[in-house]
Scaffold this motif. Structure first.
Motif, mmCIF file in Angstrom:
data_model
loop_
_atom_site.group_PDB
_atom_site.id
_atom_site.type_symbol
_atom_site.label_atom_id
_atom_site.label_comp_id
_atom_site.label_asym_id
_atom_site.label_seq_id
_atom_site.Cartn_x
_atom_site.Cartn_y
_atom_site.Cartn_z
ATOM 1 N N ARG A 19 0.835 -1.208 0.000
ATOM 2 C CA ARG A 19 0.000 0.000 0.000
ATOM 3 C C ARG A 19 0.871 1.260 0.000
ATOM 4 O O ARG A 19 0.572 2.225 -0.709
ATOM 5 C CB ARG A 19 -0.906 -0.019 1.233
ATOM 6 C CG ARG A 19 -1.801 1.211 1.407
ATOM 7 C CD ARG A 19 -2.915 1.269 0.391
ATOM 8 N NE ARG A 19 -3.877 2.297 0.747
ATOM 9 C CZ ARG A 19 -5.109 2.047 1.190
ATOM 10 N NH1 ARG A 19 -5.524 0.794 1.314
ATOM 11 N NH2 ARG A 19 -5.925 3.032 1.488
ATOM 12 N N GLU A 49 -7.526 -5.028 -4.795
ATOM 13 C CA GLU A 49 -7.338 -3.891 -3.891
ATOM 14 C C GLU A 49 -6.379 -2.856 -4.490
ATOM 15 O O GLU A 49 -6.606 -1.641 -4.379
ATOM 16 C CB GLU A 49 -6.800 -4.376 -2.542
ATOM 17 C CG GLU A 49 -7.737 -5.275 -1.760
ATOM 18 C CD GLU A 49 -7.616 -6.743 -2.113
ATOM 19 O OE1 GLU A 49 -8.067 -7.577 -1.297
ATOM 20 O OE2 GLU A 49 -7.059 -7.069 -3.201
ATOM 21 N N SER A 50 -5.327 -3.332 -5.113
ATOM 22 C CA SER A 50 -4.342 -2.421 -5.705
ATOM 23 C C SER A 50 -4.946 -1.621 -6.852
ATOM 24 O O SER A 50 -4.754 -0.394 -6.947
ATOM 25 C CB SER A 50 -3.124 -3.207 -6.202
ATOM 26 O OG SER A 50 -2.451 -3.830 -5.138
ATOM 27 N N TYR A 53 -7.314 0.989 -5.435
ATOM 28 C CA TYR A 53 -6.609 2.102 -4.789
ATOM 29 C C TYR A 53 -6.032 3.051 -5.837
ATOM 30 O O TYR A 53 -6.169 4.278 -5.738
ATOM 31 C CB TYR A 53 -5.492 1.563 -3.901
ATOM 32 C CG TYR A 53 -4.689 2.634 -3.214
ATOM 33 C CD1 TYR A 53 -5.129 3.215 -2.034
ATOM 34 C CD2 TYR A 53 -3.489 3.100 -3.761
ATOM 35 C CE1 TYR A 53 -4.400 4.216 -1.411
ATOM 36 C CE2 TYR A 53 -2.756 4.095 -3.157
ATOM 37 C CZ TYR A 53 -3.213 4.652 -1.967
ATOM 38 O OH TYR A 53 -2.498 5.648 -1.365
#
Length: 314
Positions: A19, A49-50, A53
């Motif tokens: 993250r 998730e990446s 984001y």
């Protein structure tokens, strides 16, 4: 169309470290770049998730590629490069960050002006944890022969092959086609050390350009840096690379000397091994003395490092 792709290679990534690496991309003051996330068979790749984001921060030119089964860093890079369409790539791993918000804009300026085939900037080492902070460290030890105005091909080759004047793979910039060829050559022979391709480039006489700007935060505190088993594993990788170089460049004197030095413990007595080591890589040489006496500097602004960590928590 972007000129530069950020390739992030991961294997069983730590979610927090990943993250923060993505946060360093999201903080950039340009969006003129692409991203490829290459995973080496991890049970949890965090691809969804990446992507979410990065998309939330306006970065949508993102590809994800997974190597199955696990094949090692060289094959992971080989696989990731198939998704790259730009001329240049910049390599990162989870836990390593672009130095500041202007890093990619600066790199794009250098690529346009200089068109380097292989290039690196300065590194700010940092210790991770609840209170990340800069620590001493810089590679390579001897930066002088990489100066573009006074490039010394012979010394670069000697330092990389005989004196382990290592350049970390974090933050390196390559021409995609050049790196792809190197990975295709190394695959099946070298497993973990994609940045050993620089040794091949040095033997080939390809200029490795250095810049005096801090371009990356390098996580120091685990893996090859401090773990004895990892260092032994990487020594095995280096021997595999030297065996490959010896096959490809049998007449190169520096390759032959490096091969004799790093393989002599397998084929020579202890006495002869010591003599070979003294003759080929003299421990009293001025370069070796200076290397042992060298005190790495502490680089990097703690406020910039903290800003990356804070941004990742938003």
């Amino acid at each position: 169309m972007p000129q530069l792709t950020i390739v992030i290679l991961q294997y069983r990534p730590d979610a927090g470290a990943l993250r923060r690496t993505l946060a360093a991309l999201a903080m950039q003051d340009t969006r003129d770049f692409a991203v490829v996330l290459g995973d080496d068979g991890s049970p949890q790749d965090y691809f969804a998730e990446s992507r979410a984001y990065l998309a939330a921060h306006g970065i949508t030119d993102v590809q994800t590629v997974k190597l199955m089964p696990n094949g090692g860093t060289v094959k992971n890079m080989q696989n990731a490069l198939r998704a790259v369409t730009t001329r240049w790539v910049l390599t990162l791993s989870p836990g390593d960050f672009l130095y500041d918000s202007e890093t990619l804009r600066w790199w794009l300026g250098r690529l346009q002006a200089d068109a380097p085939r292989v290039a690196f900037g300065r590194q700010a080492y940092f210790a991770p944890g609840s209170d990340p902070h800069p620590v001493p460290g810089e590679t390579p030890f001897d930066r002088t022969p990489y100066d573009p105005a006074h490039y010394d091909t012979r010394t670069v080759r000697r330092n990389l092959l005989l004196y382990d004047d290592g350049i970390s793979g974090a933050g390196l910039v390559y021409e995609r086609a050049l790196l792809q060829t190197a990975m295709d050559t190394m695959a099946g022979r070298v497993r973990l050390a994609e940045d050993f391709s620089l040794r091949m480039f040095a033997v080939q006489g390809i200029q490795i350009t250095r810049y005096d700007r801090l371009t990356v935060w390098y996580e120091y505190g685990g893996g090859v840096s401090t773990d004895a088993r990892a260092r032994e594993r990487m020594l095995g990788e280096w021997r595999a690379m030297l065996a490959l170089l010896r096959e490809k460049f049998p007449r190169d004197l520096t390759v032959r000397l490096a091969y004799e030095y790093y393989f002599n413990d397998r084929r020579k007595s202890r006495l002869v091994r010591g003599l070979v080591g003294r003759l080929i890589v003299p421990q009293s040489a001025p370069f070796k003395k200076a290397q042992r006496a060298w005190t790495p500097p502490t680089n990097g602004d703690i406020t910039i490092l903290r800003a990356i960590c804070a941004f990742a928590e938003k």
